[in-house]
Design an enzyme around this catalytic site. Sequence first.
Site, PDB file in Angstrom:
ATOM      1  N   HIS A  70     -32.521  -7.979  30.667  1.00 32.36           N
ATOM      2  CA  HIS A  70     -32.793  -7.138  31.835  1.00 32.36           C
ATOM      3  C   HIS A  70     -33.761  -6.006  31.523  1.00 32.36           C
ATOM      4  O   HIS A  70     -33.795  -5.505  30.406  1.00 32.36           O
ATOM      5  CB  HIS A  70     -31.497  -6.471  32.323  1.00 32.36           C
ATOM      6  CG  HIS A  70     -30.365  -7.409  32.499  1.00 32.36           C
ATOM      7  ND1 HIS A  70     -29.284  -7.440  31.652  1.00 32.36           N
ATOM      8  CD2 HIS A  70     -30.157  -8.376  33.426  1.00 32.36           C
ATOM      9  CE1 HIS A  70     -28.441  -8.377  32.057  1.00 32.36           C
ATOM     10  NE2 HIS A  70     -28.949  -8.963  33.121  1.00 32.36           N
ATOM     11  N   HIS A  72     -34.105  -2.167  32.176  1.00 32.01           N
ATOM     12  CA  HIS A  72     -33.191  -1.071  32.512  1.00 32.01           C
ATOM     13  C   HIS A  72     -33.978   0.135  33.006  1.00 32.01           C
ATOM     14  O   HIS A  72     -35.179   0.260  32.763  1.00 32.01           O
ATOM     15  CB  HIS A  72     -32.332  -0.712  31.300  1.00 32.01           C
ATOM     16  CG  HIS A  72     -31.211  -1.690  31.082  1.00 32.01           C
ATOM     17  ND1 HIS A  72     -29.891  -1.349  31.217  1.00 32.01           N
ATOM     18  CD2 HIS A  72     -31.226  -3.008  30.754  1.00 32.01           C
ATOM     19  CE1 HIS A  72     -29.134  -2.408  30.977  1.00 32.01           C
ATOM     20  NE2 HIS A  72     -29.924  -3.431  30.699  1.00 32.01           N
ATOM     21  N   HIS A  88     -29.353  -1.291  35.061  1.00 30.88           N
ATOM     22  CA  HIS A  88     -30.464  -2.188  35.363  1.00 30.88           C
ATOM     23  C   HIS A  88     -31.411  -1.492  36.345  1.00 30.88           C
ATOM     24  O   HIS A  88     -30.972  -0.754  37.219  1.00 30.88           O
ATOM     25  CB  HIS A  88     -29.984  -3.483  36.005  1.00 30.88           C
ATOM     26  CG  HIS A  88     -29.108  -4.306  35.124  1.00 30.88           C
ATOM     27  ND1 HIS A  88     -28.482  -5.442  35.552  1.00 30.88           N
ATOM     28  CD2 HIS A  88     -28.759  -4.163  33.818  1.00 30.88           C
ATOM     29  CE1 HIS A  88     -27.783  -5.963  34.565  1.00 30.88           C
ATOM     30  NE2 HIS A  88     -27.925  -5.197  33.507  1.00 30.88           N
ATOM     31  N   HIS A  96     -26.243  -7.198  41.795  1.00 25.36           N
ATOM     32  CA  HIS A  96     -26.780  -7.957  40.668  1.00 25.36           C
ATOM     33  C   HIS A  96     -26.946  -9.426  41.060  1.00 25.36           C
ATOM     34  O   HIS A  96     -26.140  -9.971  41.804  1.00 25.36           O
ATOM     35  CB  HIS A  96     -25.823  -7.842  39.471  1.00 25.36           C
ATOM     36  CG  HIS A  96     -26.305  -8.561  38.260  1.00 25.36           C
ATOM     37  ND1 HIS A  96     -27.379  -8.117  37.529  1.00 25.36           N
ATOM     38  CD2 HIS A  96     -25.878  -9.682  37.661  1.00 25.36           C
ATOM     39  CE1 HIS A  96     -27.584  -8.952  36.520  1.00 25.36           C
ATOM     40  NE2 HIS A  96     -26.688  -9.909  36.583  1.00 25.36           N
ATOM     41  N   HIS A 107     -31.323  -7.138  41.400  1.00 26.18           N
ATOM     42  CA  HIS A 107     -32.013  -5.957  40.896  1.00 26.18           C
ATOM     43  C   HIS A 107     -33.425  -6.377  40.507  1.00 26.18           C
ATOM     44  O   HIS A 107     -33.639  -7.522  40.084  1.00 26.18           O
ATOM     45  CB  HIS A 107     -31.337  -5.423  39.633  1.00 26.18           C
ATOM     46  CG  HIS A 107     -29.893  -5.072  39.797  1.00 26.18           C
ATOM     47  ND1 HIS A 107     -29.023  -5.106  38.740  1.00 26.18           N
ATOM     48  CD2 HIS A 107     -29.183  -4.675  40.870  1.00 26.18           C
ATOM     49  CE1 HIS A 107     -27.830  -4.728  39.158  1.00 26.18           C
ATOM     50  NE2 HIS A 107     -27.900  -4.469  40.450  1.00 26.18           N
ATOM     51  N   ASP A 110     -33.373  -7.820  36.986  1.00 26.30           N
ATOM     52  CA  ASP A 110     -32.556  -8.990  36.660  1.00 26.30           C
ATOM     53  C   ASP A 110     -33.428 -10.166  36.233  1.00 26.30           C
ATOM     54  O   ASP A 110     -34.029 -10.840  37.064  1.00 26.30           O
ATOM     55  CB  ASP A 110     -31.701  -9.407  37.862  1.00 26.30           C
ATOM     56  CG  ASP A 110     -30.595  -8.431  38.170  1.00 26.30           C
ATOM     57  OD1 ASP A 110     -30.256  -7.620  37.295  1.00 26.30           O
ATOM     58  OD2 ASP A 110     -30.056  -8.495  39.298  1.00 26.30           O
ATOM     59  N   HIS A 147     -28.562  -8.527  25.845  1.00 30.28           N
ATOM     60  CA  HIS A 147     -27.126  -8.274  25.796  1.00 30.28           C
ATOM     61  C   HIS A 147     -26.382  -9.300  24.942  1.00 30.28           C
ATOM     62  O   HIS A 147     -26.908 -10.368  24.640  1.00 30.28           O
ATOM     63  CB  HIS A 147     -26.556  -8.288  27.215  1.00 30.28           C
ATOM     64  CG  HIS A 147     -27.046  -7.167  28.068  1.00 30.28           C
ATOM     65  ND1 HIS A 147     -26.356  -5.994  28.214  1.00 30.28           N
ATOM     66  CD2 HIS A 147     -28.178  -7.032  28.811  1.00 30.28           C
ATOM     67  CE1 HIS A 147     -27.024  -5.182  29.023  1.00 30.28           C
ATOM     68  NE2 HIS A 147     -28.134  -5.791  29.399  1.00 30.28           N
ATOM     69  N   ARG A 170     -25.043  -4.003  24.583  1.00 28.99           N
ATOM     70  CA  ARG A 170     -26.502  -4.069  24.428  1.00 28.99           C
ATOM     71  C   ARG A 170     -26.828  -4.261  22.952  1.00 28.99           C
ATOM     72  O   ARG A 170     -26.516  -3.413  22.124  1.00 28.99           O
ATOM     73  CB  ARG A 170     -27.113  -2.791  24.979  1.00 28.99           C
ATOM     74  CG  ARG A 170     -26.778  -2.592  26.448  1.00 28.99           C
ATOM     75  CD  ARG A 170     -27.083  -1.211  26.952  1.00 28.99           C
ATOM     76  NE  ARG A 170     -26.604  -1.072  28.329  1.00 28.99           N
ATOM     77  CZ  ARG A 170     -27.009  -0.154  29.160  1.00 28.99           C
ATOM     78  NH1 ARG A 170     -27.905   0.747  28.786  1.00 28.99           N
ATOM     79  NH2 ARG A 170     -26.526  -0.107  30.380  1.00 28.99           N
TER      80      ARG A 170
END
Length: 180
Positions: A70, A72, A88, A96, A107, A110, A147, A170
């Site tokens: 993602h 962020h 995000h 999401h 998002h 995403d 992640h 993360r």
Amino acid sequence: MKIVTEFFACIIFLTMLTVSCQPKERNAQAYMAGKAPVTGVVNFTELASTGGVRVFGRITGLTTGKHGFHVHQYGDIFTKGCDSAGPHFNPTNALHGGPQDSPHHRHAGDLGNVVANDYGIANIDIVDHFLKLRGPDSILGRSIVVHANEDDLGRQDNEESKRTGNSGSRLACGIIAIVP
């Protein structure tokens, strides 16, 4: 105003026959680091001719399988490591979702999952038509994060799925910076 200015600049250049009026592609890059041994380099190229942004690169040191991937909100990866990157990137306040979902159901950040092979290497090469390298919703100066877990793309019936896709901790992150 900027579009009008660029349009007139193109007309002037065309009459002088000195420059093409095709918009120049913008490029960015992020060097990812975090929980050893996960590292990587991710590149971003604006596709002026077709729209969208090509995201490509390699992340190493992952466990085999899918890992949430993602953009962020913040480019702060120093205060508290990757946790400083915030949520995000979500300028439209959507739930999401996955990269194939409409802009109203995901998002902006995403990007779904990257898949690490048996050697822990994830090779990335995707085109996303929602990311931008210009304007108020640009991802420049924000961060890219990989992640620990697979992103369920918001498909589970729980609050964390709708917020993060249950992607977990993360592992590595990097600031998205413009490059020549």
